[in-house]
Write a protein that holds these residues in place. Structure first.
Motif, PDB file in Angstrom:
ATOM      1  N   GLU A 151      23.703 -22.632  12.486  1.00  0.00           N
ATOM      2  CA  GLU A 151      23.129 -23.456  13.547  1.00  0.00           C
ATOM      3  C   GLU A 151      21.604 -23.342  13.620  1.00  0.00           C
ATOM      4  O   GLU A 151      20.906 -24.326  13.851  1.00  0.00           O
ATOM      5  CB  GLU A 151      23.749 -23.064  14.893  1.00  0.00           C
ATOM      6  N   GLY A 152      21.108 -22.135  13.393  1.00  0.00           N
ATOM      7  CA  GLY A 152      19.653 -21.945  13.441  1.00  0.00           C
ATOM      8  C   GLY A 152      18.946 -22.803  12.414  1.00  0.00           C
ATOM      9  O   GLY A 152      17.878 -23.372  12.680  1.00  0.00           O
ATOM     10  N   GLU A 153      19.534 -22.931  11.241  1.00  0.00           N
ATOM     11  CA  GLU A 153      18.952 -23.747  10.179  1.00  0.00           C
ATOM     12  C   GLU A 153      18.999 -25.228  10.540  1.00  0.00           C
ATOM     13  O   GLU A 153      18.105 -25.999  10.173  1.00  0.00           O
ATOM     14  CB  GLU A 153      19.689 -23.492   8.863  1.00  0.00           C
ATOM     15  N   ILE A 154      20.032 -25.638  11.266  1.00  0.00           N
ATOM     16  CA  ILE A 154      20.135 -27.038  11.714  1.00  0.00           C
ATOM     17  C   ILE A 154      18.940 -27.392  12.596  1.00  0.00           C
ATOM     18  O   ILE A 154      18.422 -28.509  12.549  1.00  0.00           O
ATOM     19  CB  ILE A 154      21.465 -27.272  12.459  1.00  0.00           C
ATOM     20  N   GLY A 155      18.478 -26.411  13.370  1.00  0.00           N
ATOM     21  CA  GLY A 155      17.283 -26.638  14.194  1.00  0.00           C
ATOM     22  C   GLY A 155      16.056 -26.928  13.355  1.00  0.00           C
ATOM     23  O   GLY A 155      15.271 -27.833  13.679  1.00  0.00           O
ATOM     24  N   PHE A 156      15.884 -26.212  12.245  1.00  0.00           N
ATOM     25  CA  PHE A 156      14.740 -26.452  11.361  1.00  0.00           C
ATOM     26  C   PHE A 156      14.847 -27.818  10.676  1.00  0.00           C
ATOM     27  O   PHE A 156      13.846 -28.519  10.516  1.00  0.00           O
ATOM     28  CB  PHE A 156      14.640 -25.345  10.305  1.00  0.00           C
ATOM     29  N   ILE A 157      16.062 -28.201  10.276  1.00  0.00           N
ATOM     30  CA  ILE A 157      16.271 -29.526   9.673  1.00  0.00           C
ATOM     31  C   ILE A 157      15.896 -30.616  10.679  1.00  0.00           C
ATOM     32  O   ILE A 157      15.278 -31.621  10.333  1.00  0.00           O
ATOM     33  CB  ILE A 157      17.739 -29.695   9.224  1.00  0.00           C
ATOM     34  N   THR A 158      16.260 -30.384  11.939  1.00  0.00           N
ATOM     35  CA  THR A 158      15.947 -31.334  13.009  1.00  0.00           C
ATOM     36  C   THR A 158      14.452 -31.608  13.082  1.00  0.00           C
ATOM     37  O   THR A 158      14.018 -32.760  13.202  1.00  0.00           O
ATOM     38  CB  THR A 158      16.430 -30.783  14.367  1.00  0.00           C
ATOM     39  N   LEU A 159      13.652 -30.559  13.003  1.00  0.00           N
ATOM     40  CA  LEU A 159      12.193 -30.708  13.090  1.00  0.00           C
ATOM     41  C   LEU A 159      11.646 -31.487  11.900  1.00  0.00           C
ATOM     42  O   LEU A 159      10.724 -32.303  12.051  1.00  0.00           O
ATOM     43  CB  LEU A 159      11.523 -29.338  13.189  1.00  0.00           C
ATOM     44  N   HIS A 160      12.206 -31.261  10.707  1.00  0.00           N
ATOM     45  CA  HIS A 160      11.793 -32.024   9.527  1.00  0.00           C
ATOM     46  C   HIS A 160      12.077 -33.517   9.733  1.00  0.00           C
ATOM     47  O   HIS A 160      11.235 -34.368   9.409  1.00  0.00           O
ATOM     48  CB  HIS A 160      12.545 -31.526   8.283  1.00  0.00           C
ATOM     49  N   ILE A 161      13.253 -33.823  10.252  1.00  0.00           N
ATOM     50  CA  ILE A 161      13.631 -35.229  10.461  1.00  0.00           C
ATOM     51  C   ILE A 161      12.722 -35.865  11.509  1.00  0.00           C
ATOM     52  O   ILE A 161      12.224 -36.981  11.331  1.00  0.00           O
ATOM     53  CB  ILE A 161      15.108 -35.328  10.880  1.00  0.00           C
ATOM     54  N   HIS A 162      12.489 -35.142  12.605  1.00  0.00           N
ATOM     55  CA  HIS A 162      11.617 -35.688  13.666  1.00  0.00           C
ATOM     56  C   HIS A 162      10.204 -35.915  13.147  1.00  0.00           C
ATOM     57  O   HIS A 162       9.577 -36.929  13.452  1.00  0.00           O
ATOM     58  CB  HIS A 162      11.592 -34.730  14.860  1.00  0.00           C
ATOM     59  N   SER A 163       9.713 -34.978  12.355  1.00  0.00           N
ATOM     60  CA  SER A 163       8.378 -35.098  11.767  1.00  0.00           C
ATOM     61  C   SER A 163       8.274 -36.350  10.907  1.00  0.00           C
ATOM     62  O   SER A 163       7.294 -37.108  10.991  1.00  0.00           O
ATOM     63  CB  SER A 163       8.065 -33.858  10.928  1.00  0.00           C
ATOM     64  N   ALA A 164       9.298 -36.590  10.084  1.00  0.00           N
ATOM     65  CA  ALA A 164       9.272 -37.744   9.172  1.00  0.00           C
ATOM     66  C   ALA A 164       9.448 -39.063   9.917  1.00  0.00           C
ATOM     67  O   ALA A 164       8.912 -40.090   9.504  1.00  0.00           O
ATOM     68  CB  ALA A 164      10.360 -37.594   8.113  1.00  0.00           C
ATOM     69  N   LEU A 165      10.188 -39.049  11.018  1.00  0.00           N
ATOM     70  CA  LEU A 165      10.398 -40.272  11.800  1.00  0.00           C
ATOM     71  C   LEU A 165       9.156 -40.667  12.598  1.00  0.00           C
ATOM     72  O   LEU A 165       8.883 -41.852  12.798  1.00  0.00           O
ATOM     73  CB  LEU A 165      11.573 -40.085  12.764  1.00  0.00           C
ATOM     74  N   THR A 166       8.415 -39.669  13.067  1.00  0.00           N
ATOM     75  CA  THR A 166       7.271 -39.926  13.942  1.00  0.00           C
ATOM     76  C   THR A 166       5.928 -39.855  13.227  1.00  0.00           C
ATOM     77  O   THR A 166       4.890 -40.085  13.848  1.00  0.00           O
ATOM     78  CB  THR A 166       7.257 -38.907  15.107  1.00  0.00           C
ATOM     79  N   ASN A 167       5.963 -39.524  11.911  1.00  0.00           N
ATOM     80  CA  ASN A 167       4.724 -39.369  11.136  1.00  0.00           C
ATOM     81  C   ASN A 167       3.801 -38.308  11.729  1.00  0.00           C
ATOM     82  O   ASN A 167       2.577 -38.417  11.662  1.00  0.00           O
ATOM     83  CB  ASN A 167       3.972 -40.709  11.035  1.00  0.00           C
ATOM     84  N   ARG A 168       4.418 -37.302  12.344  1.00  0.00           N
ATOM     85  CA  ARG A 168       3.645 -36.184  12.886  1.00  0.00           C
ATOM     86  C   ARG A 168       3.766 -34.988  11.954  1.00  0.00           C
ATOM     87  O   ARG A 168       4.791 -34.795  11.315  1.00  0.00           O
ATOM     88  CB  ARG A 168       4.149 -35.817  14.285  1.00  0.00           C
ATOM     89  N   ASP A 169       2.713 -34.206  11.908  1.00  0.00           N
ATOM     90  CA  ASP A 169       2.699 -33.034  11.039  1.00  0.00           C
ATOM     91  C   ASP A 169       3.720 -32.010  11.527  1.00  0.00           C
ATOM     92  O   ASP A 169       3.804 -31.726  12.728  1.00  0.00           O
ATOM     93  CB  ASP A 169       1.297 -32.418  11.041  1.00  0.00           C
ATOM     94  N   LEU A 170       4.490 -31.466  10.584  1.00  0.00           N
ATOM     95  CA  LEU A 170       5.538 -30.511  10.930  1.00  0.00           C
ATOM     96  C   LEU A 170       4.976 -29.282  11.629  1.00  0.00           C
ATOM     97  O   LEU A 170       5.585 -28.753  12.568  1.00  0.00           O
ATOM     98  CB  LEU A 170       6.306 -30.097   9.662  1.00  0.00           C
ATOM     99  N   SER A 171       3.829 -28.812  11.192  1.00  0.00           N
ATOM    100  CA  SER A 171       3.233 -27.615  11.803  1.00  0.00           C
ATOM    101  C   SER A 171       2.876 -27.870  13.268  1.00  0.00           C
ATOM    102  O   SER A 171       3.005 -26.979  14.115  1.00  0.00           O
ATOM    103  CB  SER A 171       1.992 -27.173  11.026  1.00  0.00           C
ATOM    104  N   GLU A 172       2.446 -29.102  13.575  1.00  0.00           N
ATOM    105  CA  GLU A 172       2.122 -29.451  14.960  1.00  0.00           C
ATOM    106  C   GLU A 172       3.393 -29.446  15.815  1.00  0.00           C
ATOM    107  O   GLU A 172       3.398 -28.918  16.936  1.00  0.00           O
ATOM    108  CB  GLU A 172       1.465 -30.836  15.013  1.00  0.00           C
ATOM    109  N   ILE A 173       4.467 -30.023  15.293  1.00  0.00           N
ATOM    110  CA  ILE A 173       5.737 -30.050  16.023  1.00  0.00           C
ATOM    111  C   ILE A 173       6.234 -28.632  16.264  1.00  0.00           C
ATOM    112  O   ILE A 173       6.721 -28.303  17.352  1.00  0.00           O
ATOM    113  CB  ILE A 173       6.784 -30.881  15.256  1.00  0.00           C
ATOM    114  N   ASN A 174       6.103 -27.773  15.257  1.00  0.00           N
ATOM    115  CA  ASN A 174       6.496 -26.372  15.407  1.00  0.00           C
ATOM    116  C   ASN A 174       5.689 -25.675  16.503  1.00  0.00           C
ATOM    117  O   ASN A 174       6.241 -24.938  17.322  1.00  0.00           O
ATOM    118  CB  ASN A 174       6.303 -25.618  14.087  1.00  0.00           C
TER     119      ASN A 174
END
Length: 281
Positions: A151-174
């Motif tokens: 489940e913890g890894e699913i959270g990281f995948i979620t952030l990658h998907i959100h980053s790609a959908l919103t064109n926001r930098d992954l580090s900023e979302i983190n």
């Protein structure tokens, strides 16, 4: 028509394009027997994308040299499914970022290493649609590769998907997700209570904090609420004072002004949680 620059494997070709310079063509057998300089119809590719960033281009080329072709094909298919699901294009950096991330995550899982994600609940609450897509991807990985994604890894995948959908930098979302967790911890410490993570009020608080952080980061300020501020200061002094503490932390972390109006919304969210807890006691 485009021209082959490099065949990375039977299913992936780097090609020269007049407008985009280098493009990635993906398709079953598209690279078989091809040599540098040969023309190739981009229509023959199942997937065509551009990695405009030179560093990402090199990362993708390196990635394809040590990641199994079946997994590359699986990821390309999965990302296409996500685009269809959201009816939106994904930023092409996800082909590098998420493929690389999952490849190594699966290796660690197979070696018996655990994965910790202290921001899992905040991620799930903030991005529920992306979390569902990440869960579906994890289920497909288990079915195809017999690797169970925790489940913890699913959270990281979620952030990658959100980053790609919103064109926001992954580090900023983190950073923003970590800030939300820090703010929640500050509320719990100051009110000397533990907020139930399944409580609807907690869901509202987390989503509000994410929206507030994004508003401040993009300098999209809320309208002034001076009259209501004065009322809340008198009615709920404890939660009102705490809201200003949160705003100071936000301002320090984001290095941007947090408008006074945010104190109104934060006070109301905090007071709702505090009142509910007192009733239960």
């Amino acid at each position: 028509m485009v021209t082959v620059k490099k065949v990375l494997n039977n299913n992936v070709v780097i090609a020269a394009h007049k407008e985009y310079e280098e493009v990635v063509l993906i398709g079953k057998g598209i690279g078989f027997g091809k040599k540098a300089g040969e023309p190739i119809a981009k229509e023959s590719a199942e997937k065509f994308f551009v990695l405009r960033n030179a560093e990402e281009q090199e990362q993708y080329k390196t990635l394809l040299e040590f990641v199994d072709e079946d997994f590359i094909s699986f990821m390309n298919d999965s990302l296409e499914r996500i685009e269809e699901q959201f009816q939106s294009s994904l930023n092409e950096h996800i082909h590098v970022g998420l493929t690389d991330h999952l490849h190594f995550a699966m290796k660690r899982i197979q070696q018996g290493h655990g994965i910790k994600n202290p921001f899992l609940k905040e991620t799930e609450l903030a991005y529920p649609k992306e979390y569902r897509a990440a869960t579906e991807l994890a289920e497909r990985i288990h079915k195809q590769f017999d690797v169970r994604i925790p489940e913890g890894e699913i959270g990281f995948i979620t952030l990658h998907i959100h980053s790609a959908l919103t064109n926001r930098d992954l580090s900023e979302i983190n950073r923003h997700t970590q800030l939300v967790s820090e703010l929640v911890g500050l509320i719990e410490t100051n009110l000397e209570m533990e907020i139930e993570r399944d409580d609807m009020n907690y869901l509202r608080l987390v989503r509000h904090l994410h929206h507030a952080i994004e508003r401040v980061a993009t300098e999209t300020y809320a309208e002034s609420q001076d009259t209501l501020l004065n009322v809340l200061q008198k009615e709920y002094p404890l939660c009102y004072t705490l809201s200003w503490k949160l705003m100071k932390v936000m301002q320090k972390r984001l290095q941007k002004r947090v408008p006074d109006a945010e104190a109104v919304y934060l006070t109301l969210h905090i007071q709702r949680i505090y009142t509910t807890k007192q009733r239960m006691n």
